[in-house]
Design a protein around this motif. Sequence first.
Motif, PDB file in Angstrom:
ATOM      1  N   TRP A  19     -30.905 -24.341 -34.863  1.00  0.00           N
ATOM      2  CA  TRP A  19     -30.843 -23.961 -36.287  1.00  0.00           C
ATOM      3  C   TRP A  19     -32.214 -24.112 -36.953  1.00  0.00           C
ATOM      4  CZ3 TRP A  19     -28.508 -20.919 -39.328  1.00  0.00           C
ATOM      5  CH2 TRP A  19     -28.555 -21.081 -40.704  1.00  0.00           C
ATOM      6  N   LEU A  20     -33.037 -25.051 -36.442  1.00  0.00           N
ATOM      7  CA  LEU A  20     -34.363 -25.272 -37.026  1.00  0.00           C
ATOM      8  C   LEU A  20     -35.171 -23.987 -37.076  1.00  0.00           C
ATOM      9  CD1 LEU A  20     -35.609 -28.674 -35.527  1.00  0.00           C
ATOM     10  CD2 LEU A  20     -34.963 -28.163 -37.886  1.00  0.00           C
ATOM     11  N   PHE A  21     -35.045 -23.145 -36.018  1.00  0.00           N
ATOM     12  CA  PHE A  21     -35.802 -21.894 -36.093  1.00  0.00           C
ATOM     13  C   PHE A  21     -34.946 -20.743 -36.589  1.00  0.00           C
ATOM     14  CE2 PHE A  21     -34.271 -21.773 -31.677  1.00  0.00           C
ATOM     15  CZ  PHE A  21     -33.729 -20.505 -31.625  1.00  0.00           C
ATOM     16  N   SER A  22     -33.620 -20.794 -36.293  1.00  0.00           N
ATOM     17  CA  SER A  22     -32.767 -19.662 -36.699  1.00  0.00           C
ATOM     18  C   SER A  22     -32.701 -19.533 -38.215  1.00  0.00           C
ATOM     19  CB  SER A  22     -31.356 -19.851 -36.163  1.00  0.00           C
ATOM     20  OG  SER A  22     -31.361 -19.821 -34.770  1.00  0.00           O
ATOM     21  N   ARG A  23     -32.765 -20.659 -38.926  1.00  0.00           N
ATOM     22  CA  ARG A  23     -32.570 -20.617 -40.382  1.00  0.00           C
ATOM     23  C   ARG A  23     -33.624 -19.766 -41.076  1.00  0.00           C
ATOM     24  NH1 ARG A  23     -34.269 -26.813 -41.989  1.00  0.00           N
ATOM     25  NH2 ARG A  23     -36.473 -26.531 -41.563  1.00  0.00           N
ATOM     26  N   ARG A  24     -34.734 -19.541 -40.387  1.00  0.00           N
ATOM     27  CA  ARG A  24     -35.763 -18.685 -40.982  1.00  0.00           C
ATOM     28  C   ARG A  24     -35.301 -17.218 -41.001  1.00  0.00           C
ATOM     29  NH1 ARG A  24     -42.126 -18.141 -39.186  1.00  0.00           N
ATOM     30  NH2 ARG A  24     -42.408 -16.100 -40.135  1.00  0.00           N
ATOM     31  N   TYR A  25     -34.447 -16.857 -40.040  1.00  0.00           N
ATOM     32  CA  TYR A  25     -34.046 -15.454 -39.865  1.00  0.00           C
ATOM     33  C   TYR A  25     -32.626 -15.164 -40.336  1.00  0.00           C
ATOM     34  CZ  TYR A  25     -38.037 -15.644 -36.739  1.00  0.00           C
ATOM     35  OH  TYR A  25     -39.284 -15.830 -36.223  1.00  0.00           O
ATOM     36  N   ILE A  26     -31.847 -16.224 -40.609  1.00  0.00           N
ATOM     37  CA  ILE A  26     -30.437 -16.048 -40.949  1.00  0.00           C
ATOM     38  C   ILE A  26     -30.192 -16.732 -42.291  1.00  0.00           C
ATOM     39  CG2 ILE A  26     -28.081 -16.693 -40.222  1.00  0.00           C
ATOM     40  CD1 ILE A  26     -29.369 -16.441 -37.303  1.00  0.00           C
ATOM     41  N   SER A  27     -29.509 -16.013 -43.207  1.00  0.00           N
ATOM     42  CA  SER A  27     -29.424 -16.571 -44.557  1.00  0.00           C
ATOM     43  C   SER A  27     -28.490 -17.769 -44.624  1.00  0.00           C
ATOM     44  CB  SER A  27     -28.989 -15.490 -45.553  1.00  0.00           C
ATOM     45  OG  SER A  27     -27.727 -14.993 -45.195  1.00  0.00           O
ATOM     46  N   GLY A  28     -27.532 -17.868 -43.701  1.00  0.00           N
ATOM     47  CA  GLY A  28     -26.617 -19.003 -43.688  1.00  0.00           C
ATOM     48  C   GLY A  28     -25.334 -18.641 -42.978  1.00  0.00           C
ATOM     49  N   VAL A  29     -24.359 -19.514 -43.109  1.00  0.00           N
ATOM     50  CA  VAL A  29     -23.108 -19.348 -42.378  1.00  0.00           C
ATOM     51  C   VAL A  29     -22.097 -18.548 -43.203  1.00  0.00           C
ATOM     52  CG1 VAL A  29     -21.181 -20.652 -41.393  1.00  0.00           C
ATOM     53  CG2 VAL A  29     -23.515 -21.486 -41.110  1.00  0.00           C
ATOM     54  N   ASN A  30     -22.141 -18.715 -44.519  1.00  0.00           N
ATOM     55  CA  ASN A  30     -21.103 -18.124 -45.385  1.00  0.00           C
ATOM     56  C   ASN A  30     -21.618 -16.920 -46.171  1.00  0.00           C
ATOM     57  OD1 ASN A  30     -19.280 -20.286 -44.781  1.00  0.00           O
ATOM     58  ND2 ASN A  30     -20.608 -21.565 -46.064  1.00  0.00           N
ATOM     59  N   LEU A  31     -20.654 -16.110 -46.607  1.00  0.00           N
ATOM     60  CA  LEU A  31     -20.993 -14.954 -47.442  1.00  0.00           C
ATOM     61  C   LEU A  31     -21.803 -15.375 -48.660  1.00  0.00           C
ATOM     62  CD1 LEU A  31     -20.786 -12.022 -48.363  1.00  0.00           C
ATOM     63  CD2 LEU A  31     -18.421 -12.445 -49.051  1.00  0.00           C
ATOM     64  N   GLU A  32     -21.437 -16.520 -49.256  1.00  0.00           N
ATOM     65  CA  GLU A  32     -22.173 -16.963 -50.450  1.00  0.00           C
ATOM     66  C   GLU A  32     -23.653 -17.232 -50.136  1.00  0.00           C
ATOM     67  OE1 GLU A  32     -21.272 -16.679 -53.630  1.00  0.00           O
ATOM     68  OE2 GLU A  32     -19.522 -15.761 -52.719  1.00  0.00           O
ATOM     69  N   ASP A  33     -23.957 -17.608 -48.892  1.00  0.00           N
ATOM     70  CA  ASP A  33     -25.373 -17.788 -48.518  1.00  0.00           C
ATOM     71  C   ASP A  33     -26.110 -16.446 -48.586  1.00  0.00           C
ATOM     72  OD1 ASP A  33     -25.102 -20.551 -47.909  1.00  0.00           O
ATOM     73  OD2 ASP A  33     -24.206 -20.030 -45.974  1.00  0.00           O
ATOM     74  N   GLY A 274     -23.568 -15.585 -41.066  1.00  0.00           N
ATOM     75  CA  GLY A 274     -22.295 -15.695 -40.355  1.00  0.00           C
ATOM     76  C   GLY A 274     -22.199 -16.887 -39.430  1.00  0.00           C
ATOM     77  N   GLU A 275     -20.955 -17.205 -39.105  1.00  0.00           N
ATOM     78  CA  GLU A 275     -20.700 -18.350 -38.234  1.00  0.00           C
ATOM     79  C   GLU A 275     -21.215 -18.102 -36.823  1.00  0.00           C
ATOM     80  OE1 GLU A 275     -16.530 -19.159 -38.488  1.00  0.00           O
ATOM     81  OE2 GLU A 275     -16.683 -19.562 -40.634  1.00  0.00           O
ATOM     82  N   GLU A 276     -21.401 -16.822 -36.481  1.00  0.00           N
ATOM     83  CA  GLU A 276     -21.834 -16.501 -35.122  1.00  0.00           C
ATOM     84  C   GLU A 276     -23.342 -16.604 -34.942  1.00  0.00           C
ATOM     85  OE1 GLU A 276     -19.843 -15.787 -32.458  1.00  0.00           O
ATOM     86  OE2 GLU A 276     -18.233 -16.353 -33.826  1.00  0.00           O
ATOM     87  N   TRP A 277     -24.017 -17.317 -35.840  1.00  0.00           N
ATOM     88  CA  TRP A 277     -25.475 -17.341 -35.790  1.00  0.00           C
ATOM     89  C   TRP A 277     -26.005 -17.908 -34.472  1.00  0.00           C
ATOM     90  CZ3 TRP A 277     -27.916 -21.886 -34.904  1.00  0.00           C
ATOM     91  CH2 TRP A 277     -27.182 -23.048 -35.141  1.00  0.00           C
ATOM     92  N   PHE A 278     -25.287 -18.869 -33.881  1.00  0.00           N
ATOM     93  CA  PHE A 278     -25.807 -19.513 -32.672  1.00  0.00           C
ATOM     94  C   PHE A 278     -25.809 -18.520 -31.499  1.00  0.00           C
ATOM     95  CE2 PHE A 278     -25.245 -22.054 -28.785  1.00  0.00           C
ATOM     96  CZ  PHE A 278     -26.369 -22.855 -28.862  1.00  0.00           C
ATOM     97  N   GLY A 279     -24.654 -17.875 -31.313  1.00  0.00           N
ATOM     98  CA  GLY A 279     -24.550 -16.872 -30.245  1.00  0.00           C
ATOM     99  C   GLY A 279     -25.527 -15.738 -30.483  1.00  0.00           C
ATOM    100  N   TYR A 280     -25.640 -15.327 -31.756  1.00  0.00           N
ATOM    101  CA  TYR A 280     -26.548 -14.225 -32.111  1.00  0.00           C
ATOM    102  C   TYR A 280     -27.983 -14.594 -31.722  1.00  0.00           C
ATOM    103  CZ  TYR A 280     -29.206 -11.137 -35.246  1.00  0.00           C
ATOM    104  OH  TYR A 280     -30.089 -10.227 -35.773  1.00  0.00           O
ATOM    105  N   SER A 281     -28.402 -15.793 -32.113  1.00  0.00           N
ATOM    106  CA  SER A 281     -29.795 -16.200 -31.859  1.00  0.00           C
ATOM    107  C   SER A 281     -30.076 -16.289 -30.362  1.00  0.00           C
ATOM    108  CB  SER A 281     -30.089 -17.570 -32.473  1.00  0.00           C
ATOM    109  OG  SER A 281     -29.724 -17.587 -33.817  1.00  0.00           O
ATOM    110  N   THR A 282     -29.158 -16.910 -29.629  1.00  0.00           N
ATOM    111  CA  THR A 282     -29.447 -17.123 -28.214  1.00  0.00           C
ATOM    112  C   THR A 282     -29.313 -15.819 -27.410  1.00  0.00           C
ATOM    113  OG1 THR A 282     -27.192 -17.928 -27.956  1.00  0.00           O
ATOM    114  CG2 THR A 282     -28.892 -19.585 -28.177  1.00  0.00           C
ATOM    115  N   ARG A 283     -28.389 -14.940 -27.830  1.00  0.00           N
ATOM    116  CA  ARG A 283     -28.266 -13.636 -27.143  1.00  0.00           C
ATOM    117  C   ARG A 283     -29.508 -12.792 -27.382  1.00  0.00           C
ATOM    118  NH1 ARG A 283     -22.767 -13.862 -28.368  1.00  0.00           N
ATOM    119  NH2 ARG A 283     -23.154 -12.930 -30.390  1.00  0.00           N
ATOM    120  N   ARG A 284     -29.993 -12.793 -28.650  1.00  0.00           N
ATOM    121  CA  ARG A 284     -31.195 -12.012 -28.964  1.00  0.00           C
ATOM    122  C   ARG A 284     -32.361 -12.486 -28.086  1.00  0.00           C
ATOM    123  NH1 ARG A 284     -28.295  -9.210 -32.322  1.00  0.00           N
ATOM    124  NH2 ARG A 284     -27.730  -8.452 -30.277  1.00  0.00           N
TER     125      ARG A 284
END
Length: 303
Positions: A19-33, A274-284
């Motif tokens: 998450w330390l690096f993903s947070r730069r590219y992903i706005s957050g887990v929820n729609l409100e983010d 989205g909640e799928e940020w972890f899978g998204y980051s590692t798949r990319r």
Amino acid sequence: MFHHLIASFLPHLPKKFIWLFSRRYISGVNLEDAVKTALQLHPAGAWTTIDRLGEFITCMKQAEESRDAYMTIIDRFGIENLNVTYSLKPSGFGLLIDFEACYELIRQVVMKAHDGNQLVRIDMEDSACVDREIELYRRLHAEFPGNTGIAIQSYLRRTANDLKEVAEWHTSESPVNIRLCKGIYNESEKIAYKRPEEINRRYLADLEFLLNRGIYTAIATHDKELVNGAFGLIDKYQLSPTQYEFQMLYGVSPDLRTAIIEKGHHLRVYVPYGEEWFGYSTRRLKENPEMVKHIIKAMFVRA
Ligand SMILES: Cc1cc2nc3c(=O)[nH]c(=O)nc-3n(C[C@H](O)[C@H](O)[C@H](O)COP(=O)(O)OP(=O)(O)OC[C@H]3O[C@@H](n4cnc5c(N)ncnc54)[C@H](O)[C@@H]3O)c2cc1C
């Protein structure tokens, strides 16, 4: 080789660390983010396109959940006064499981966007999806020309032909809307151009093809050479800012983003959440280990 090694190692690290690096590219887990990010970008003149992460599904029930999630996104953004579009990946709607059902689910999302006079863009995925995604766009464009667009990848050897086909659908009553990007998936040399100079040459040729025909184009790149090439074409064809826009990924090259806006061009930021940020980051990362160099940099340099 080094990047491949790190890319295969990263998924085994603790989620908090990724998450330390993903947070730069992903706005957050929820729609409100995503809403918060769009509201933060808006005063600086940046438009947004919202992407809900979650493209890897195994059954059509999950595809229906994707449809429902996008319906909620459109409702939520409908109450904000923002210039926003929606980006979706058809594999998250069952593209590779049941094409007709996938088309119907995406059609429902596009119909909702149509009701609010908004746009849904089909992201382009790996080469196994290209024929199907162009067919989706052909059908959606025929019914909702002003409310749908597609992404096209200049690194594919087939792209010049695809653009000719798509350009044939373009009329003033039914305009075509294309996002032009280089392409992010790790394709074979048989399918895709590999040398950076060749991809850039193809990108500018594709861009000229589109702009010369008056096709609204989202110029999606952070490559300064391509941005300058785009400026040259905009001058050459005397285009007004209503005929194109620039697009960049959230968290990437904010200085270039500001410079483009300051020159009077429209720019839209692609905001994934989205909640799928972890899978998204590692798949990319597995798809494109070259991303590792950006990640390592992101660990030290704050955007
Ligand atoms: C709005 C948008 C939508 C996209 N949609 C799609 C799509 O539907 N399908 C698809 O296949 N691809 C898509 N892409 C990705 C695109 O295909 C490229 O892989 C990506 O944009 C990198 O290419 P580039 O043109 O920025 O050039 P590059 O030469 O890769 O990058 C130029 C410079 O930008 C910076 N940079 C680029 N990427 C990053 C990063 N991740 N982190 C930090 N710095 C970076 C670096 O400084 C780099 O030197 C999209 C890109 C954008 C901007």
